[in-house]
Design a protein around this motif. Structure first.
Motif, PDB file in Angstrom:
ATOM      1  N   ARG A 103       0.719  -1.225   0.079  1.00  0.00           N
ATOM      2  CA  ARG A 103      -0.405   0.102  -0.248  1.00  0.00           C
ATOM      3  C   ARG A 103       0.707   1.017  -0.041  1.00  0.00           C
ATOM      4  O   ARG A 103       0.303   2.139  -0.226  1.00  0.00           O
ATOM      5  N   GLY A 104       2.173   1.541   0.113  1.00  0.00           N
ATOM      6  CA  GLY A 104       3.072   2.111   0.415  1.00  0.00           C
ATOM      7  C   GLY A 104       3.027   2.826  -1.146  1.00  0.00           C
ATOM      8  O   GLY A 104       3.206   2.371  -1.786  1.00  0.00           O
ATOM      9  N   PRO A 105       3.480   3.945  -1.285  1.00  0.00           N
ATOM     10  CA  PRO A 105       3.970   4.889  -0.103  1.00  0.00           C
ATOM     11  C   PRO A 105       2.235   6.014   0.311  1.00  0.00           C
ATOM     12  O   PRO A 105       1.453   5.266  -0.246  1.00  0.00           O
ATOM     13  N   VAL A 106       2.088   5.429   1.582  1.00  0.00           N
ATOM     14  CA  VAL A 106       0.825   6.260   2.320  1.00  0.00           C
ATOM     15  C   VAL A 106       1.014   7.708   2.756  1.00  0.00           C
ATOM     16  O   VAL A 106       2.166   7.841   3.714  1.00  0.00           O
ATOM     17  N   HIS A 107       0.129   8.251   3.465  1.00  0.00           N
ATOM     18  CA  HIS A 107      -0.203   9.378   4.790  1.00  0.00           C
ATOM     19  C   HIS A 107      -0.271   8.647   5.638  1.00  0.00           C
ATOM     20  O   HIS A 107      -0.464   7.346   5.872  1.00  0.00           O
ATOM     21  N   LEU A 108       1.119   8.477   6.784  1.00  0.00           N
ATOM     22  CA  LEU A 108       1.163   7.820   7.993  1.00  0.00           C
ATOM     23  C   LEU A 108       0.914   8.716   8.737  1.00  0.00           C
ATOM     24  O   LEU A 108       1.394   9.966   8.875  1.00  0.00           O
ATOM     25  N   PHE A 109      -0.051   8.525   9.965  1.00  0.00           N
ATOM     26  CA  PHE A 109      -0.516   8.945  11.025  1.00  0.00           C
ATOM     27  C   PHE A 109       0.481   8.543  12.587  1.00  0.00           C
ATOM     28  O   PHE A 109      -0.140   7.107  11.987  1.00  0.00           O
ATOM     29  N   GLY A 110       0.468   9.267  13.631  1.00  0.00           N
ATOM     30  CA  GLY A 110       1.808   8.412  14.436  1.00  0.00           C
ATOM     31  C   GLY A 110       1.180   9.147  16.037  1.00  0.00           C
ATOM     32  O   GLY A 110       1.518  10.820  16.019  1.00  0.00           O
TER      33      GLY A 110
END
Length: 305
Positions: A103-110
């Motif tokens: 699925r990358g690249p993703v909008h990554l949330f942490g």
């Protein structure tokens, strides 16, 4: 969106088997999916789970095809098969999932610990990250504010066993959950009775798991260890290597990550924007999901441009 309205599947990755949550009836898309949405991945903090992101995922559902992972040993994920609960172990698991899913690249949330995971991942694997949204990220802060000492104490040898023997360690789930809510929320009185009941039920479920304390303590030690790393593994050094655009979200009532960290974070990331929420604590995506969602939409629009 309750957990009953989500699909949960398990995915085997190096060193762990992850529980991955996504909205029910939502078809999974790869990067650049045909429905116009872009893939996103949400990573929770210490002691949390994928459920911490439900409100924000719901508000972004028209823009982001979101999935949330339970880190090894948390939520519905079993402990890591190799026992690695350090920051790099969690990073490896999330990278493994992104590689396995394609699925990358993703909008990554942490958030918190998940923020530290996201920073290291973005530095090591920029090909997997389209943008970063960091809510009170656990980046090294020395000295930590006094209200955050309880997390650090978990990392000390013998302390977890001592806590279990003390009368306070045997309090009922309602009292323990109330303490936790006061620690992470800016205004816990604002929680609805339903949300409070769900928090108590999740705490009770969590404490019945034989690996719950091991995962909590091991990951707390991982955060403390990451705070002391130097050279290329230093988190602030890795933040400087992140090329993706970054949204930083801080709450002025945060008892675990001080707002003073925001200035250093803005200077460290090459492309950073800042959202400050005066009434939020450590979990702004739970307390003020509408404000966070607006800022995320602006970030994603700028990324597209």
């Amino acid at each position: 969106m309750s957990s009953a309205e989500q699909q949960v599947r398990t995915v085997e990755v190096p060193g762990a088997v992850l529980a991955v949550h996504r909205p029910a009836e939502a078809p999974q898309i790869a990067a650049g999916g045909a429905d116009g949405r872009e893939p996103g991945l949400f990573v929770h903090g210490l002691g949390g789970s994928a459920a911490n992101w439900t409100a924000l995922m719901d508000r972004l559902s028209g823009l982001v095809d979101g999935e949330a992972v339970d880190l090894p040993g948390f939520g519905r994920s079993e402990p890591p098969t190799d026992g690695n609960l350090g920051l790099s172990g969690h990073v490896r698991a999330v990278i493994g999932y992104l590689e396995a899913s394609g699925r990358g690249p993703v909008h990554l949330f942490g958030n918190s610990l998940g923020g530290a995971v996201a920073v290291r991942l973005a530095a090591l694997r920029p090909d997997l990250v389209r943008s970063l949204t960091l809510v009170s990220p656990a980046l090294p802060e020395l000295p930590p504010q006094r209200s955050a000492w309880s997390t650090g104490l978990l990392a000390l040898p013998g302390v977890p066993a001592l806590l279990r023997r003390l009368p306070g360690g045997r309090r009922d789930a309602e009292a323990a959950t109330e303490d936790l809510l006061r620690l992470v929320y800016g205004d816990p009185a604002g929680l609805s009775p339903v949300a409070r009941a769900e928090a108590v039920a999740e705490y009770r479920r969590r404490m019945e798991l034989p690996h719950a304390m091991t995962a909590l303590v091991g990951s707390a030690r991982g955060i403390v260890s990451a705070y002391t790393e130097r050279g290329d593994q230093a988190l602030w050094r890795q933040a400087e290597q992140v090329a993706a655009p970054v949204l930083l979200v801080y709450g002025l009532r945060d008892k675990l990550v001080a707002y003073r960290s925001a200035r250093r974070a803005c200077a460290a990331f090459a492309d950073a924007r800042l959202l400050v929420l005066p009434e939020s604590g450590h979990v702004a995506m739970l307390e003020h999901p509408d404000a966070v969602a607006r800022a995320v939409r602006e970030l994603i629009a700028a990324t597209a441009r």
